[in-house]
Every structure is written in C-alpha cells, then in structure tokens.
Motif scaffolding. Structure first.
Motif, PDB file in Angstrom:
ATOM      1  N   ASP A  30       0.814  -1.216   0.000  1.00  0.00           N
ATOM      2  CA  ASP A  30       0.000   0.000   0.000  1.00  0.00           C
ATOM      3  C   ASP A  30       0.849   1.268   0.000  1.00  0.00           C
ATOM      4  OD1 ASP A  30      -2.272  -1.495  -0.080  1.00  0.00           O
ATOM      5  OD2 ASP A  30      -2.778  -1.227   2.046  1.00  0.00           O
ATOM      6  N   SER A  31       2.019   1.203   0.636  1.00  0.00           N
ATOM      7  CA  SER A  31       2.887   2.387   0.665  1.00  0.00           C
ATOM      8  C   SER A  31       3.379   2.747  -0.742  1.00  0.00           C
ATOM      9  CB  SER A  31       4.075   2.148   1.594  1.00  0.00           C
ATOM     10  OG  SER A  31       4.846   1.045   1.156  1.00  0.00           O
ATOM     11  N   THR A  32       3.660   1.760  -1.568  1.00  0.00           N
ATOM     12  CA  THR A  32       4.081   2.014  -2.945  1.00  0.00           C
ATOM     13  C   THR A  32       2.924   2.593  -3.749  1.00  0.00           C
ATOM     14  OG1 THR A  32       5.677   0.212  -2.843  1.00  0.00           O
ATOM     15  CG2 THR A  32       5.018   0.951  -5.034  1.00  0.00           C
ATOM     16  N   ILE A  33       1.737   2.055  -3.556  1.00  0.00           N
ATOM     17  CA  ILE A  33       0.554   2.559  -4.259  1.00  0.00           C
ATOM     18  C   ILE A  33       0.294   4.011  -3.870  1.00  0.00           C
ATOM     19  CG2 ILE A  33      -1.929   2.254  -4.605  1.00  0.00           C
ATOM     20  CD1 ILE A  33      -0.281   0.027  -5.863  1.00  0.00           C
ATOM     21  N   SER A  34       0.433   4.326  -2.598  1.00  0.00           N
ATOM     22  CA  SER A  34       0.237   5.703  -2.128  1.00  0.00           C
ATOM     23  C   SER A  34       1.267   6.644  -2.735  1.00  0.00           C
ATOM     24  CB  SER A  34       0.322   5.768  -0.607  1.00  0.00           C
ATOM     25  OG  SER A  34      -0.678   4.988  -0.028  1.00  0.00           O
ATOM     26  N   TYR A  35       2.507   6.203  -2.799  1.00  0.00           N
ATOM     27  CA  TYR A  35       3.566   7.002  -3.412  1.00  0.00           C
ATOM     28  C   TYR A  35       3.259   7.251  -4.887  1.00  0.00           C
ATOM     29  CZ  TYR A  35       8.125   8.270  -5.282  1.00  0.00           C
ATOM     30  OH  TYR A  35       9.149   8.905  -5.938  1.00  0.00           O
ATOM     31  N   GLN A  36       2.844   6.216  -5.591  1.00  0.00           N
ATOM     32  CA  GLN A  36       2.523   6.362  -7.011  1.00  0.00           C
ATOM     33  C   GLN A  36       1.327   7.291  -7.217  1.00  0.00           C
ATOM     34  OE1 GLN A  36       1.999   2.280  -8.234  1.00  0.00           O
ATOM     35  NE2 GLN A  36       4.156   2.056  -8.781  1.00  0.00           N
ATOM     36  N   ALA A  37       0.345   7.218  -6.347  1.00  0.00           N
ATOM     37  CA  ALA A  37      -0.810   8.112  -6.446  1.00  0.00           C
ATOM     38  C   ALA A  37      -0.376   9.564  -6.276  1.00  0.00           C
ATOM     39  CB  ALA A  37      -1.856   7.734  -5.396  1.00  0.00           C
ATOM     40  N   GLY A  38       0.506   9.808  -5.344  1.00  0.00           N
ATOM     41  CA  GLY A  38       1.040  11.157  -5.163  1.00  0.00           C
ATOM     42  C   GLY A  38       1.812  11.640  -6.376  1.00  0.00           C
ATOM     43  N   MET A  39       2.569  10.741  -6.971  1.00  0.00           N
ATOM     44  CA  MET A  39       3.320  11.104  -8.177  1.00  0.00           C
ATOM     45  C   MET A  39       2.378  11.446  -9.335  1.00  0.00           C
ATOM     46  SD  MET A  39       6.514  11.149  -7.529  1.00  0.00           S
ATOM     47  CE  MET A  39       7.217  11.123  -9.155  1.00  0.00           C
ATOM     48  N   LEU A  40       1.286  10.714  -9.463  1.00  0.00           N
ATOM     49  CA  LEU A  40       0.322  11.009 -10.530  1.00  0.00           C
ATOM     50  C   LEU A  40      -0.332  12.367 -10.318  1.00  0.00           C
ATOM     51  CD1 LEU A  40      -1.398   7.550 -11.061  1.00  0.00           C
ATOM     52  CD2 LEU A  40       0.210   8.700 -12.574  1.00  0.00           C
ATOM     53  N   GLN A  41      -0.678  12.678  -9.078  1.00  0.00           N
ATOM     54  CA  GLN A  41      -1.260  13.986  -8.798  1.00  0.00           C
ATOM     55  C   GLN A  41      -0.239  15.086  -9.056  1.00  0.00           C
ATOM     56  OE1 GLN A  41      -4.499  13.144  -8.836  1.00  0.00           O
ATOM     57  NE2 GLN A  41      -4.848  14.607  -7.196  1.00  0.00           N
ATOM     58  N   ALA A  42       0.985  14.874  -8.651  1.00  0.00           N
ATOM     59  CA  ALA A  42       2.032  15.876  -8.822  1.00  0.00           C
ATOM     60  C   ALA A  42       2.407  16.066 -10.289  1.00  0.00           C
ATOM     61  CB  ALA A  42       3.267  15.478  -8.022  1.00  0.00           C
ATOM     62  N   ALA A  43       2.331  15.021 -11.089  1.00  0.00           N
ATOM     63  CA  ALA A  43       2.676  15.138 -12.512  1.00  0.00           C
ATOM     64  C   ALA A  43       1.727  16.099 -13.218  1.00  0.00           C
ATOM     65  CB  ALA A  43       2.634  13.761 -13.181  1.00  0.00           C
ATOM     66  N   PHE A  44       0.442  15.989 -12.920  1.00  0.00           N
ATOM     67  CA  PHE A  44      -0.548  16.869 -13.549  1.00  0.00           C
ATOM     68  C   PHE A  44      -0.343  18.310 -13.098  1.00  0.00           C
ATOM     69  CE2 PHE A  44      -4.643  18.895 -14.046  1.00  0.00           C
ATOM     70  CZ  PHE A  44      -5.066  18.429 -15.276  1.00  0.00           C
ATOM     71  N   THR A  45      -0.258  18.509 -11.786  1.00  0.00           N
ATOM     72  CA  THR A  45      -0.105  19.847 -11.240  1.00  0.00           C
ATOM     73  C   THR A  45       1.240  20.456 -11.620  1.00  0.00           C
ATOM     74  OG1 THR A  45      -1.479  19.139  -9.400  1.00  0.00           O
ATOM     75  CG2 THR A  45      -0.286  21.189  -9.122  1.00  0.00           C
ATOM     76  N   GLY A  46       2.286  19.649 -11.623  1.00  0.00           N
ATOM     77  CA  GLY A  46       3.608  20.143 -12.014  1.00  0.00           C
ATOM     78  C   GLY A  46       3.657  20.573 -13.464  1.00  0.00           C
TER      79      GLY A  46
END
Length: 124
Positions: A30-46
């Motif tokens: 779950d920690s990896t999934i959470s990290y990946q979810a954060g990266m997906l959100q950050a990719a759009f906003t970035g």
C-alpha cells in the motif's frame, strides 16, 4: 462548463486511482501505491505549473487568442484523461497525467514560429 471540466476530471480520478494502480502491480504494498498516487497527482499539477506562463502568453497573443487556448486546454484534458484511463502501467499513466496537465504543448506549438514561446523558453 469549461471551467468545471478540469476540476471534475482531477477530483473524479481520486476515487479510482488506488484501484487502477493496484491493477498495474497487484503485489505492491500500500505504501508504494500511495507514493505512485502522489506522483500522478504531482505530474498533472507540475505540468500545469511549468506551462502556465506559456499558455497565458498564448492567450494574449493575437494569432492564438483566448478561445483557441481554452479549446486546446479542453482537448488536452480530454485526451490526457482518456490516455490515463486506458493506461496499462504506472509509467504510461504518469506520461498521460503530465501530458494532460501540460495541455499537449508539443502538438500545438512550434517554438521557432511562436515569438512568446521563445521569450518564455529563455526564462527557464
């Protein structure tokens, strides 16, 4: 309607992102999934952060204008959301989120022929 479409895609994504990421790698913790979810959100906003000045200048440029920029933005958001929805791996999903956030700049702008882009590019 145009103003509501992007936040709608941004917020609706959060409801199924965990399950889509889990389908990419079912054995991931779950920690990896959470990290990946954060990266997906950050990719759009970035990507939005990096291209906001460009799109602002395009909107003010006589040969492009606000209406075309809005249409490109809506098209880019739609294509990015579809690409993300049909992604089969995290890397592909990350690519589509970043592309959707940046609104398809490589497909819509030719740096040599767009003077405001050249000014923006020199700032980076």
């Amino acid at each position: 309607m145009a103003r509501l479409s992007e936040p709608l895609t941004q917020t609706s994504l959060q409801s199924y992102m965990f399950y889509q990421l889990r389908s990419f790698s079912p054995s991931a913790p779950d920690s990896t999934i959470s990290y990946q979810a954060g990266m997906l959100q950050a990719a759009f906003t970035g990507a939005q952060f990096c291209t906001a000045v460009f799109w602002g200048r395009m909107a003010d440029w006589e040969q492009m204008g606000r209406k075309k920029v809005i249409l490109v933005g809506l098209l880019g958001t739609g294509i990015g959301a579809l690409g993300f929805g049909f992604s089969s791996s995290f890397a592909v999903a990350l690519f589509w989120r970043a592309l959707g956030g940046g609104k398809l700049i490589p497909c819509t702008a030719e740096p040599e022929s767009i003077e405001p882009y050249a000014k923006f590019h020199s700032l980076c």
